[in-house]
Design a protein around this motif. Structure first.
Motif, PDB file in Angstrom:
ATOM      1  N   MET A 204       0.839  -1.204   0.000  1.00  0.00           N
ATOM      2  CA  MET A 204       0.000   0.000   0.000  1.00  0.00           C
ATOM      3  C   MET A 204       0.873   1.253   0.000  1.00  0.00           C
ATOM      4  N   ASP A 205       0.433   2.285  -0.750  1.00  0.00           N
ATOM      5  CA  ASP A 205       1.178   3.541  -0.758  1.00  0.00           C
ATOM      6  C   ASP A 205       1.166   4.167   0.626  1.00  0.00           C
ATOM      7  N   SER A 206       2.264   4.908   0.917  1.00  0.00           N
ATOM      8  CA  SER A 206       2.332   5.601   2.198  1.00  0.00           C
ATOM      9  C   SER A 206       1.273   6.686   2.286  1.00  0.00           C
ATOM     10  N   LYS A 207       0.860   6.955   3.511  1.00  0.00           N
ATOM     11  CA  LYS A 207      -0.022   8.092   3.761  1.00  0.00           C
ATOM     12  C   LYS A 207       0.823   9.354   3.873  1.00  0.00           C
ATOM     13  N   THR A 208       0.192  10.493   3.600  1.00  0.00           N
ATOM     14  CA  THR A 208       0.899  11.773   3.664  1.00  0.00           C
ATOM     15  C   THR A 208       0.214  12.710   4.648  1.00  0.00           C
ATOM     16  N   ALA A 209       1.018  13.302   5.520  1.00  0.00           N
ATOM     17  CA  ALA A 209       0.526  14.321   6.453  1.00  0.00           C
ATOM     18  C   ALA A 209       1.187  15.653   6.137  1.00  0.00           C
ATOM     19  N   ILE A 210       0.421  16.726   6.243  1.00  0.00           N
ATOM     20  CA  ILE A 210       0.993  18.072   6.253  1.00  0.00           C
ATOM     21  C   ILE A 210       1.118  18.481   7.713  1.00  0.00           C
ATOM     22  N   VAL A 211       2.301  18.925   8.102  1.00  0.00           N
ATOM     23  CA  VAL A 211       2.502  19.466   9.453  1.00  0.00           C
ATOM     24  C   VAL A 211       2.934  20.917   9.298  1.00  0.00           C
ATOM     25  N   THR A 212       2.167  21.852   9.832  1.00  0.00           N
ATOM     26  CA  THR A 212       2.558  23.267   9.767  1.00  0.00           C
ATOM     27  C   THR A 212       3.371  23.620  11.009  1.00  0.00           C
ATOM     28  N   GLY A 213       4.267  24.575  10.854  1.00  0.00           N
ATOM     29  CA  GLY A 213       5.164  24.914  11.971  1.00  0.00           C
ATOM     30  C   GLY A 213       6.088  23.748  12.274  1.00  0.00           C
ATOM     31  N   ALA A 214       6.588  23.099  11.213  1.00  0.00           N
ATOM     32  CA  ALA A 214       7.321  21.838  11.367  1.00  0.00           C
ATOM     33  C   ALA A 214       8.816  22.019  11.589  1.00  0.00           C
ATOM     34  N   ALA A 215       9.299  23.258  11.575  1.00  0.00           N
ATOM     35  CA  ALA A 215      10.751  23.467  11.647  1.00  0.00           C
ATOM     36  C   ALA A 215      11.327  23.220  13.035  1.00  0.00           C
ATOM     37  N   ARG A 216      10.493  23.229  14.043  1.00  0.00           N
ATOM     38  CA  ARG A 216      11.022  22.994  15.405  1.00  0.00           C
ATOM     39  C   ARG A 216       9.871  22.615  16.339  1.00  0.00           C
ATOM     40  N   GLY A 217      10.225  22.370  17.589  1.00  0.00           N
ATOM     41  CA  GLY A 217       9.227  22.170  18.643  1.00  0.00           C
ATOM     42  C   GLY A 217       8.292  21.006  18.384  1.00  0.00           C
ATOM     43  N   ILE A 218       7.025  21.219  18.701  1.00  0.00           N
ATOM     44  CA  ILE A 218       6.012  20.160  18.597  1.00  0.00           C
ATOM     45  C   ILE A 218       5.839  19.708  17.149  1.00  0.00           C
ATOM     46  N   GLY A 219       5.947  20.654  16.207  1.00  0.00           N
ATOM     47  CA  GLY A 219       5.780  20.312  14.793  1.00  0.00           C
ATOM     48  C   GLY A 219       6.875  19.388  14.292  1.00  0.00           C
ATOM     49  N   LEU A 220       8.111  19.634  14.725  1.00  0.00           N
ATOM     50  CA  LEU A 220       9.228  18.779  14.301  1.00  0.00           C
ATOM     51  C   LEU A 220       9.111  17.393  14.940  1.00  0.00           C
TER      52      LEU A 220
END
Ligand SMILES: NC(=O)c1ccc[n+]([C@@H]2O[C@H](COP(=O)([O-])OP(=O)(O)OC[C@H]3O[C@@H](n4cnc5c(N)ncnc54)[C@H](O)[C@@H]3O)[C@@H](O)[C@H]2O)c1
Length: 250
Positions: free
Chosen positions: A1-17
């Protein structure tokens, strides 16, 4: 099965990373959105399965241009994590309109814009939205007229999304983190505030980025397939307690 894709905003650090890293460990692809170009570049380097997308989520034109690029890069979107946020604390009298708007445009407008723009892709995959609010959206406190109000708005926006999008198979839930030692929190938490939080939190400590990420990733998984419209405080018990906890402990 193909992988699922998530968008994470504010991903450069902290909780997003931390959320990005956990999604990758669980086999997802991640579109990492941030507006801090150098931090985003550094964070995404070497993360297999992740791609950086420079975008300010408060800017409708940037959001409209970025989401199709993500869709083209990954061939679909299964989850949207609206995590980008700013904390700018001040008394009501000193919160001028520019300061109010600066907080609202990322914390509330950004969640609205990103969710609306990814809706066709989320509907196509029967995907999930997880919005990151705060315990400051559940409880009022000093200096949070803009931040707390923006986060209370995110809580209500989540319920609106759940009410309207359920019939398309799209789930929307909200997480309210307690204090986590990220750059955002440490900019506004003195040692005195840290001690006061420890006193008021039954688990007696701050949370970690990964402890927040665990709940985000769970809510996007099939294990949460009947969970929508919920507001979950991931806060060491802070929201559940009233006054007097330190005295009772002693
Ligand atoms: N750390 C805490 O104690 C805490 C507690 C409750 C809620 N939260 C919420 O969790 C979320 C993440 O917080 P964090 O502590 O990891 O923050 P952080 O400051 O460490 O990271 C936030 C990231 O979002 C990015 N960002 C900010 N505005 C943006 C915009 N308009 N467009 C794109 N990117 C943008 C920043 O560049 C940064 O990389 C925020 O919504 C915050 O309000 C944090």
């Amino acid at each position: 099965m193909d992988s699922k894709t998530a968008i994470v905003t504010g991903a450069a650090r902290g909780i997003g990373l931390a959320t990005t890293q956990l999604f990758l460990r669980e086999g997802w692809n991640v579109a990492m959105i941030d507006r801090d170009a150098p931090a985003l570049e550094t964070a995404a380097a070497g993360l297999e399965g992740a791609q950086p997308f420079l975008c300010d989520v408060s800017d409708p034109e940037q959001v409209a241009a970025t989401v199709p690029r993500i869709d083209a890069a990954f061939g679909g979107i299964n989850a949207l994590i609206n995590n980008a946020g700013v904390a700018d604390f001040g008394p009501i009298a000193e919160t001028d309109f520019a300061r109010w708007r600066r907080v609202m445009e990322t914390n509330l407008d950004g969640v609205f814009l990103m969710s609306q723009t990814t809706l066709p892709q989320l509907r196509a995959r029967k995907g999930a939205i997880v919005n990151i609010a705060s315990i400051s959206g559940l409880r009022a406190s000093t200096l949070r007229v803009a931040y707390g109000t923006s986060k209370a708005g995110v809580i209500q926006l989540t319920k609106q999304q759940a009410a309207e999008l359920g019939e398309f198979g799209v789930r929307a839930n909200c997480i309210c983190p307690g204090p986590v030692r990220t750059k955002l929190a440490m900019a506004v938490h003195s040692q005195e505030i840290i001690d006061a939080y420890h006193d008021a939190i039954p688990l007696n400590r701050y949370g970690s980025e990964t402890e927040i990420a665990e709940v985000i990733v769970f809510l996007c998984s099939d294990r949460a397939s009947y969970v929508t419209g919920q507001v979950i405080a991931v806060d060491g018990g802070f929201e559940s307690t009233g006054v007097g906890l330190p005295a009772l402990r002693a």
